[in-house]
Design a protein around this motif. Structure first.
Motif, PDB file in Angstrom:
ATOM      1  N   TYR A 203      14.160  63.039   8.805  1.00 45.10           N
ATOM      2  CA  TYR A 203      14.950  64.088   9.464  1.00 45.10           C
ATOM      3  C   TYR A 203      15.126  63.861  10.964  1.00 45.10           C
ATOM      4  N   PRO A 297      24.966  70.726   0.443  1.00 41.90           N
ATOM      5  CA  PRO A 297      23.882  70.057  -0.285  1.00 41.90           C
ATOM      6  C   PRO A 297      23.013  71.018  -1.094  1.00 41.90           C
ATOM      7  N   GLN A 298      22.832  72.249  -0.621  1.00 44.85           N
ATOM      8  CA  GLN A 298      21.995  73.188  -1.368  1.00 44.85           C
ATOM      9  C   GLN A 298      22.643  73.544  -2.706  1.00 44.85           C
ATOM     10  N   ASP A 301      22.243  70.645  -4.978  1.00 45.68           N
ATOM     11  CA  ASP A 301      20.874  70.552  -5.481  1.00 45.68           C
ATOM     12  C   ASP A 301      20.645  71.518  -6.634  1.00 45.68           C
ATOM     13  N   VAL A 307      19.998  65.165  -3.829  1.00 44.83           N
ATOM     14  CA  VAL A 307      20.703  65.034  -2.562  1.00 44.83           C
ATOM     15  C   VAL A 307      20.239  63.795  -1.804  1.00 44.83           C
ATOM     16  N   ALA A 416      28.292  69.693   6.092  1.00 46.13           N
ATOM     17  CA  ALA A 416      26.885  69.328   6.279  1.00 46.13           C
ATOM     18  C   ALA A 416      26.726  67.987   6.976  1.00 46.13           C
ATOM     19  N   GLU A 419      23.618  67.097   9.206  1.00 45.10           N
ATOM     20  CA  GLU A 419      22.569  68.074   8.984  1.00 45.10           C
ATOM     21  C   GLU A 419      21.569  67.566   7.957  1.00 45.10           C
ATOM     22  N   TYR A 421      18.845  67.597   5.068  1.00 49.23           N
ATOM     23  CA  TYR A 421      18.615  68.566   3.985  1.00 49.23           C
ATOM     24  C   TYR A 421      17.130  68.582   3.656  1.00 49.23           C
ATOM     25  N   LYS A 423      14.598  70.269   1.223  1.00 50.73           N
ATOM     26  CA  LYS A 423      14.575  71.009  -0.044  1.00 50.73           C
ATOM     27  C   LYS A 423      13.541  72.112   0.026  1.00 50.73           C
TER      28      LYS A 423
END
Length: 424
Positions: A203, A297-298, A301, A307, A416, A419, A421, A423
């Motif tokens: 990240y 992405p959410q 998922d 993702v 996104a 950004e 992701y 989880k």
């Protein structure tokens, strides 16, 4: 009609953008100043045939200043139409912008070539522009794939440079440019892997990682060139480049044939990859999942899409494609590696991604525009044009600024993009 009914009705608000007509107006005024302030006597000759063409297209001879003024008039008409459409809350269609660009480019060329000692070779100008745009197109496609998957790829420059370096060494050792092309893809993939590890797994800010990778690859390749390649030039940095390959039949088509079908195998691969990326992005499950993780992405998922794995896969594919663009420098353009030979092409490719609104076809067209602007300065200097070479050298970057500033309207990246992701 009740108040509740009025509130229930959907209301649309048209957003008017005046950027396009304003930029068209500025460009028209700038081009108009050339024939008005510095009129040139004589004719401009445009040659649309190569020396070996079976079917020769006759030269087009136009009065330079008069043709430039006529093209400025066409540009002014298009600008007025654009203002009228903006006032009516309508956008300027892309085909109208294309007509505007072609008219002003032709007018500028007519003014620049008027009374010059040479003929303006349009076949050489356009085929050279295609060749110069080839690494930009590979880099732009890599940028489109990565950012559509949600990863900002500032490291296109590093992938191009790593591909050029690896292609030179492996092609020199193996004695075949095909080995160098494969090595370039692997090198671009490895740079993309480092980007993916830091951006997707840990990240880290993706822009910072990309900038660091650019600086790192420049430093490593420069160091290795001085310590390894330069002392062993004959064995490690002498490449047998790809030869031009004319496609029978297609290469004999007037005008189009010499430009598109008398190129090297790398350019032909570029044609195929542009189509494959476009088709895959909009017509396959791979493209649907890639766009899903880049937009939301959410949500992706929740429907079972991994993702992180999807982003990794697309970042690696993007790196391999960008590495092929780097191979162009040492396997086609110059048969050896030189430090920093990409000269910022990765950032121009990134601008083409934005200019093309993260679409593979539009990004390819943007890269072609930048390649044309780059090749134009060398052609005009050959025919003795009065345009200063310094101005022509900065022309690609001026085009980039105008393009990114809004010539094609508002550019919205994937929601996104950039950004990480995490989880939940």
């Amino acid at each position: 009609m009740s108040v509740q009914t009025l509130e229930a009705q959907p209301r649309t608000v048209a957003v008017v953008s005046w950027k396009t007509p304003i930029i068209l107006a500025v460009a028209t005024v700038l081009v108009a100043l050339l024939p008005l302030l510095v009129p040139r006597s004589g004719d401009a000759t445009f040659r649309f045939a190569a020396g070996t063409d079976a079917i020769r297209v006759p030269d087009i001879i136009v009065p330079g200043t008069a043709a430039a003024l006529l093209c400025v008039l066409i540009g002014a008409i298009v600008t007025v139409i654009s203002f009228v459409r903006a006032a009516r809350r309508r956008t300027t269609p892309l085909w109208l912008v294309a007509v505007f660009a072609i008219a002003l480019i032709f007018g500028f060329l007519a003014w620049a070539a008027a009374g010059s000692t040479g003929t303006l070779p349009m076949i050489s100008l356009l085929s050279g522009a295609l060749a110069l745009a080839t690494p930009l197109i590979f880099g732009a496609l890599g940028g489109v794939i990565g950012e559509r998957a949600g990863v900002v790829n500032i490291a296109i420059e590093a992938q191009l440079l790593a591909g050029a370096f690896s292609a030179a060494i492996v092609a020199s050792l193996a004695g075949t440019p095909w080995a160098g092309l494969v090595a370039a893809m692997v090198a671009g993939l490895l740079v993309a892997l480092v980007l993916g590890v830091f951006a997707i797994t840990y990240y880290v800010d993706q822009v910072i990682v990309g900038v660091v990778l650019n600086v790192l690859v420049i430093g490593i390749t420069t160091f290795l060139f001085r310590q390894v390649l330069a002392p062993n030039q004959a064995t490690l940095n002498t490449v047998e480049p790809f030869k031009r390959l004319a496609i029978p039949g297609l290469s004999e088509i007037p005008v189009i044939g010499p430009i598109l079908f008398r190129q090297t195998i790398v350019v032909y691969l570029m044609y195929v990859i542009v189509f494959v990326v476009w088709y895959g992005m909009y017509r396959t499950r791979w493209g649907l999942r890639m766009r899903a993780v880049g937009e939301h992405p959410q949500a992706a998922d929740t429907v079972g899409i991994n993702v992180a794995r999807t982003r990794y896969m697309n970042v690696l594919i993007a790196g391999a494609i960008a590495g092929m663009g780097g191979a162009f420098y040492t396997l086609v353009s110059v048969p050896r590696f030189n430090p920093e030979m990409t000269a910022g092409a990765g950032f121009i490719a990134l601008a083409a991604v934005i200019f093309g609104k993260w679409d593979p076809i539009k990004a390819t067209l943007a890269a072609l525009l930048f390649g044309f602007a780059t090749n134009l300065q060398s052609v005009l200097s050959v025919i003795g044009s009065p345009v200063p070479s310094q101005f022509m050298l900065m022309l690609p970057y001026i085009v980039t600024i105008f393009a990114v500033a809004g010539l094609v309207g508002r550019s919205r990246p994937p929601a996104a993009d950039g950004e990480p992701y995490i989880k939940s």
